[in-house]
Design a protein around this motif. Sequence first.
Motif, PDB file in Angstrom:
ATOM      1  N   ALA A  29       0.841  -1.200   0.000  1.00 53.80           N
ATOM      2  CA  ALA A  29       0.000   0.000   0.000  1.00 53.80           C
ATOM      3  C   ALA A  29       0.872   1.245   0.000  1.00 53.80           C
ATOM      4  O   ALA A  29       1.982   1.252   0.516  1.00 53.80           O
ATOM      5  N   TYR A  30       0.339   2.295  -0.580  1.00 56.71           N
ATOM      6  CA  TYR A  30       1.026   3.584  -0.572  1.00 56.71           C
ATOM      7  C   TYR A  30       0.278   4.513   0.371  1.00 56.71           C
ATOM      8  O   TYR A  30      -0.941   4.569   0.367  1.00 56.71           O
ATOM      9  N   ALA A  31       1.029   5.193   1.181  1.00 59.10           N
ATOM     10  CA  ALA A  31       0.407   6.090   2.152  1.00 59.10           C
ATOM     11  C   ALA A  31       1.241   7.341   2.288  1.00 59.10           C
ATOM     12  O   ALA A  31       2.428   7.359   1.984  1.00 59.10           O
ATOM     13  N   SER A  32       0.607   8.376   2.752  1.00 60.57           N
ATOM     14  CA  SER A  32       1.286   9.645   2.943  1.00 60.57           C
ATOM     15  C   SER A  32       1.549   9.865   4.418  1.00 60.57           C
ATOM     16  O   SER A  32       0.805   9.417   5.280  1.00 60.57           O
ATOM     17  N   TYR A  33       2.645  10.575   4.719  1.00 62.66           N
ATOM     18  CA  TYR A  33       2.886  11.021   6.089  1.00 62.66           C
ATOM     19  C   TYR A  33       2.087  12.283   6.399  1.00 62.66           C
ATOM     20  O   TYR A  33       2.087  12.756   7.533  1.00 62.66           O
ATOM     21  N   GLY A  34       1.419  12.844   5.411  1.00 57.65           N
ATOM     22  CA  GLY A  34       0.700  14.094   5.596  1.00 57.65           C
ATOM     23  C   GLY A  34      -0.316  14.011   6.713  1.00 57.65           C
ATOM     24  O   GLY A  34      -1.167  13.120   6.746  1.00 57.65           O
ATOM     25  N   GLY A  35      -0.225  14.960   7.648  1.00 60.46           N
ATOM     26  CA  GLY A  35      -1.165  15.006   8.754  1.00 60.46           C
ATOM     27  C   GLY A  35      -0.873  14.025   9.871  1.00 60.46           C
ATOM     28  O   GLY A  35      -1.561  14.012  10.889  1.00 60.46           O
ATOM     29  N   ARG A  36       0.163  13.207   9.729  1.00 63.06           N
ATOM     30  CA  ARG A  36       0.427  12.165  10.721  1.00 63.06           C
ATOM     31  C   ARG A  36       1.440  12.622  11.768  1.00 63.06           C
ATOM     32  O   ARG A  36       2.190  13.563  11.562  1.00 63.06           O
ATOM     33  N   ARG A  37       1.430  11.892  12.874  1.00 65.45           N
ATOM     34  CA  ARG A  37       2.508  12.006  13.851  1.00 65.45           C
ATOM     35  C   ARG A  37       3.067  10.610  14.084  1.00 65.45           C
ATOM     36  O   ARG A  37       2.326   9.645  14.239  1.00 65.45           O
ATOM     37  N   VAL A  38       4.377  10.481  14.057  1.00 60.54           N
ATOM     38  CA  VAL A  38       5.019   9.193  14.288  1.00 60.54           C
ATOM     39  C   VAL A  38       5.990   9.349  15.453  1.00 60.54           C
ATOM     40  O   VAL A  38       6.543  10.427  15.672  1.00 60.54           O
ATOM     41  N   GLN A  39       6.203   8.272  16.195  1.00 58.05           N
ATOM     42  CA  GLN A  39       6.971   8.392  17.423  1.00 58.05           C
ATOM     43  C   GLN A  39       7.657   7.079  17.765  1.00 58.05           C
ATOM     44  O   GLN A  39       7.209   6.005  17.363  1.00 58.05           O
ATOM     45  N   THR A  40       8.756   7.168  18.511  1.00 55.61           N
ATOM     46  CA  THR A  40       9.427   5.964  18.980  1.00 55.61           C
ATOM     47  C   THR A  40       8.681   5.391  20.173  1.00 55.61           C
ATOM     48  O   THR A  40       8.107   6.120  20.978  1.00 55.61           O
ATOM     49  N   ARG A  41       8.724   4.081  20.248  1.00 58.67           N
ATOM     50  CA  ARG A  41       8.033   3.380  21.332  1.00 58.67           C
ATOM     51  C   ARG A  41       8.940   2.358  22.006  1.00 58.67           C
ATOM     52  O   ARG A  41       8.854   2.140  23.203  1.00 58.67           O
ATOM     53  N   TYR A  42       9.802   1.709  21.235  1.00 60.99           N
ATOM     54  CA  TYR A  42      10.662   0.649  21.752  1.00 60.99           C
ATOM     55  C   TYR A  42      12.111   1.127  21.856  1.00 60.99           C
ATOM     56  O   TYR A  42      12.594   1.853  20.976  1.00 60.99           O
ATOM     57  N   PHE A  43      12.809   0.662  22.882  1.00 59.75           N
ATOM     58  CA  PHE A  43      14.195   1.056  23.108  1.00 59.75           C
ATOM     59  C   PHE A  43      15.013  -0.149  23.576  1.00 59.75           C
ATOM     60  O   PHE A  43      14.497  -1.028  24.290  1.00 59.75           O
ATOM     61  N   PHE A  44      16.269  -0.165  23.168  1.00 59.84           N
ATOM     62  CA  PHE A  44      17.214  -1.143  23.710  1.00 59.84           C
ATOM     63  C   PHE A  44      17.781  -0.560  25.005  1.00 59.84           C
ATOM     64  O   PHE A  44      18.863   0.033  25.033  1.00 59.84           O
ATOM     65  N   ALA A  45      17.050  -0.733  26.081  1.00 62.88           N
ATOM     66  CA  ALA A  45      17.400  -0.067  27.348  1.00 62.88           C
ATOM     67  C   ALA A  45      18.695  -0.592  27.948  1.00 62.88           C
ATOM     68  O   ALA A  45      19.327   0.094  28.761  1.00 62.88           O
ATOM     69  N   GLN A  46      19.113  -1.808  27.556  1.00 64.11           N
ATOM     70  CA  GLN A  46      20.321  -2.398  28.119  1.00 64.11           C
ATOM     71  C   GLN A  46      21.499  -2.342  27.157  1.00 64.11           C
ATOM     72  O   GLN A  46      22.529  -2.982  27.393  1.00 64.11           O
ATOM     73  N   LEU A  74      17.940  12.257  11.532  1.00 65.75           N
ATOM     74  CA  LEU A  74      17.260  10.990  11.261  1.00 65.75           C
ATOM     75  C   LEU A  74      18.242   9.931  10.786  1.00 65.75           C
ATOM     76  O   LEU A  74      18.081   8.737  11.068  1.00 65.75           O
ATOM     77  N   GLY A  75      19.248  10.352  10.057  1.00 66.29           N
ATOM     78  CA  GLY A  75      20.269   9.408   9.625  1.00 66.29           C
ATOM     79  C   GLY A  75      21.143   8.926  10.777  1.00 66.29           C
ATOM     80  O   GLY A  75      21.631   7.794  10.767  1.00 66.29           O
ATOM     81  N   ASP A  76      21.329   9.773  11.778  1.00 69.11           N
ATOM     82  CA  ASP A  76      22.184   9.429  12.919  1.00 69.11           C
ATOM     83  C   ASP A  76      21.427   8.689  14.022  1.00 69.11           C
ATOM     84  O   ASP A  76      22.030   7.940  14.804  1.00 69.11           O
ATOM     85  N   TYR A  77      20.141   8.922  14.104  1.00 69.42           N
ATOM     86  CA  TYR A  77      19.332   8.392  15.207  1.00 69.42           C
ATOM     87  C   TYR A  77      18.949   6.937  14.908  1.00 69.42           C
ATOM     88  O   TYR A  77      18.477   6.601  13.821  1.00 69.42           O
ATOM     89  N   SER A  78      19.122   6.061  15.882  1.00 69.99           N
ATOM     90  CA  SER A  78      18.816   4.633  15.708  1.00 69.99           C
ATOM     91  C   SER A  78      17.414   4.321  16.221  1.00 69.99           C
ATOM     92  O   SER A  78      17.068   4.674  17.363  1.00 69.99           O
ATOM     93  N   VAL A  79      16.638   3.669  15.386  1.00 70.62           N
ATOM     94  CA  VAL A  79      15.261   3.299  15.731  1.00 70.62           C
ATOM     95  C   VAL A  79      15.199   1.792  15.932  1.00 70.62           C
ATOM     96  O   VAL A  79      15.778   1.024  15.163  1.00 70.62           O
ATOM     97  N   HIS A  80      14.505   1.352  16.963  1.00 68.92           N
ATOM     98  CA  HIS A  80      14.330  -0.078  17.213  1.00 68.92           C
ATOM     99  C   HIS A  80      13.653  -0.721  16.015  1.00 68.92           C
ATOM    100  O   HIS A  80      12.765  -0.129  15.385  1.00 68.92           O
ATOM    101  N   GLU A  81      14.026  -1.940  15.715  1.00 71.29           N
ATOM    102  CA  GLU A  81      13.516  -2.639  14.531  1.00 71.29           C
ATOM    103  C   GLU A  81      12.008  -2.840  14.554  1.00 71.29           C
ATOM    104  O   GLU A  81      11.379  -3.043  13.518  1.00 71.29           O
ATOM    105  N   ASP A  82      11.387  -2.782  15.722  1.00 69.96           N
ATOM    106  CA  ASP A  82       9.935  -2.944  15.830  1.00 69.96           C
ATOM    107  C   ASP A  82       9.182  -1.626  15.679  1.00 69.96           C
ATOM    108  O   ASP A  82       7.983  -1.562  15.956  1.00 69.96           O
ATOM    109  N   SER A  83       9.853  -0.572  15.269  1.00 65.26           N
ATOM    110  CA  SER A  83       9.216   0.734  15.058  1.00 65.26           C
ATOM    111  C   SER A  83       9.319   1.138  13.588  1.00 65.26           C
ATOM    112  O   SER A  83      10.017   2.096  13.240  1.00 65.26           O
ATOM    113  N   PRO A  84       8.636   0.424  12.683  1.00 61.73           N
ATOM    114  CA  PRO A  84       8.791   0.693  11.249  1.00 61.73           C
ATOM    115  C   PRO A  84       8.259   2.047  10.805  1.00 61.73           C
ATOM    116  O   PRO A  84       8.664   2.558   9.763  1.00 61.73           O
ATOM    117  N   ASP A  85       7.364   2.660  11.578  1.00 59.28           N
ATOM    118  CA  ASP A  85       6.825   3.973  11.189  1.00 59.28           C
ATOM    119  C   ASP A  85       7.905   5.048  11.134  1.00 59.28           C
ATOM    120  O   ASP A  85       7.761   6.046  10.430  1.00 59.28           O
TER     121      ASP A  85
END
Length: 869
Positions: free
Chosen positions: A611-628, A676-687
């Motif tokens: 599917a194709y979708a737009s980010y327009g009007g959306r908010r995306v956020q991190t939820r998962y972290f490698f705390a250890q 965004l290129g420097d920041y690491s996102v957990h693999e379970d946060s595809p948004d």
Amino acid sequence: MNSANSNTEAYGLMDDFFDVFAGWARQTSLDSALKKFKRVLEPDILAAYKAEYERRLQNVLGDGPPIIHGPRDPWYAGPDGESDVYWPALSQYIKSDLDWPTERVNLLDGSSNKVIAYTPRPSEPAWDSKGLVVGYVQSGKTTNFTAVIAKAADVGYKFVIVLSGIHNGLRKQTQERLDEQLHQLTPHKWKQLTNADDDFRAPTMQSTALLHVDDSGVILAVVKKNATVLRRLDKWLQPAVKQRALTDVPTLIIDDEADQASVETNSINPLIRGIIAKLPKSTYIGYTATPFANVLIDPRGDDLYPRDFILNLPRPEGYFGTERIFGRDVVEGDEANGSDLDGSNMVRSIPEDEVDAVSPKGKAATADFQPHIPPTLDAAVEWFVLATAARRARGDSGHSTMLIHTSVKTAVHLSFKAPLTGLVDRLATKVSDADPDTMQRLRALWQSETSQVPASEFGLNLLDFDEVTAELSQVLSTVRVVIDNFRSDDRLDYSKPGQIAIAVGGNTLSRGLTLEGLTVSYFVRAAQAYDTLLQMARWFGFRHGYEDMPRIWMTDELRQWFRHLATVEHEIRLDIERYESENLTPTEFGVRIRTHPTLRITAKMGHFMPAYASYGGRRVQTRYFFAQDEEWLHGNVDAADGLVSRARTKGAQPEVLDSGAVLFRDVDADDVLTFLGDYSVHEDSPDLDSELITKYVEKQRRNGSLDKWNLAVIASKEGAGKGTVRLGGYEFGRITRAQLKDGGTNRADIKTLMSKDHRAVDFLPQSVARQMSEVALMDARDHDPTVKRKGLILLYPIDPKSEPLQSNTNSRRPLDALTDVIGAALVFPGAAFETSQVTQTYVSVDLTDAEIETEDAEIAELIGSGEGV
């Protein structure tokens, strides 16, 4: 009529005659009724009738659940109290015999009205309509389609076929329900082709004669989706086709569990389509709680794609569903946050090292498998006995069931009989002897469980353990261990009151069939398709009077899968609502289904495409972290430090807000993309896939948008006591984000990073934004000249310890990260359906071309067994 009367008086005098007018409008059209009654009604009365009919029609459309509508204009303005027969009888039965409250009856009335409103008018010369009704697992879909059948009979449908699953148990259960709620209420009005004991067999009367019915009767057949049975029905219809006896027989086909067998099976699907093809006036409505396969059907040709409408049923009050039990993620357009999304505390963990004791691995292991009773299954059985005894102590003498589902294999089910029977017998003996160790263990279990799920949360009284033990012996003497599968002779039987059963089974228990009084579930079946998992979740439904008692034992991985499915379900329903506002039909778009890295959407992937979708009007956020992972966490602190430093170097000045947040305006897009290129996102946060976001931003920049961003650091006020993080030479107070207790392995799950008002932190006061809905905030951003073409990026410096609030300790625990944690979120301006789109982690139906053939393994097994032919 006396023309001297006022409009109000005249309308009052003619009120009884309005039903005649409305009946004509319903059978033909409103225009036709206006023309017909023009000669007998004065203009003001006719205008009043027209306004009242349109008001009732709008009430059907406006008060019912959301719908994706087809090309036909709605025509059904609700039941006709003057001429209807079937719905009034059913409605009265539901109110009196089932004792439904008025609000629930009204909800059923409204939702079934809307289904009828978007089917064709029976007086049309010919039609082939296909729709889909999406409900919830164990939530009353059968009651809804029973109401739809009654109303369809009232408006002129003459033939009703109910396709009821692939198992004898569900077909019989459905037949008995329709016998009780339709046939027995108006016995002289129904001609039944099936009964509770026997599926369809050609009656002695030929179809040509039987289908030539007068206005006083409706033919009803409840048919299992079995190739042999469907061929008999198809063959019986053939003479009527040859003699054109079906030309004026409006036919309603209800396909219960419409995603099972009906879609992409080489045997069942062509037979259903062939039967529909023989009916010149046919309305096919699929009912399912798992519509994934249905919305991926090839929309071309004569297949069962719901091209005319897709409808959400409302979630009933008091319903325990995926979201309520497991919680879910925040999705776009969501008004819920915080504890609303946490789920219940009713799920208990089965350690992976106990799974092998109850479920074999591989075909070779199945043949020789002998189950053992691990500690979690022992605890689950003991809680089932305690919970049933508690229900009896409260005066509840209803059925009580425990479900054990560890394998699809019938041999595995049978192997559980002896160990479980032995477990129950030993427990009964020890309770009878008041064995001190046993009674102490049961007391501890009772106190632990009732403290974790307090009865007071549901307005119920907490029972003392002694009150429960008074019922234990009677409960244990009544428990039956039932092996219910298509090879066993044993079956769950709720015909006698107060049944208490531990049911072990597979497919026969996982589709449509209601497990009465289900209180405890022990579940380790690792099916890896959305629809299969949801349908096996028989624990969904209503638990009136014992809402505090249900428990589910499963692995942590399964728990996370169900949480993902809750998010998927919610998004699908939001898509249906959202597309309605765009005035689109199911042939103009495909409902999007969020994908998962491990799970398949369905075994029948049909005609799908990314599917194709737009980010327009959306908010995306991190939820998962490698705390250890200290290196991973430090990397994100460095990325945030770099972003703030670049912003300050280029002249952005910190603006401290009342909330403690710090705002930097007009940050360059290049600096945001570098972050965004420097920041690491957990693999379970595809948004928050930086590559996708970068592609989208670059597309928007070419259109003159997103060149500038506002940067907000959501910090606590000075003196909050959580310490600070230094970013870009500026000290920011840390905030708290505790993690969920069931967040899974190798990740800390905080679930919700941002509040909805944060999406407006750069242009609205927090006190104002908190009072606005998500949609209103999106719209406000698009109309504010200072931000409507800017993006918003937010950084969240999170306290590594992050203790949960006292009120959340049941579901959350400290974050306990090794060092500072940086959360990140982005808010995009623009409409959600704008033209700048990127490939997302969703699939939808391909409206161009593709064709996939597959055979459902479960159906193949049943066909091979010859069950129920």
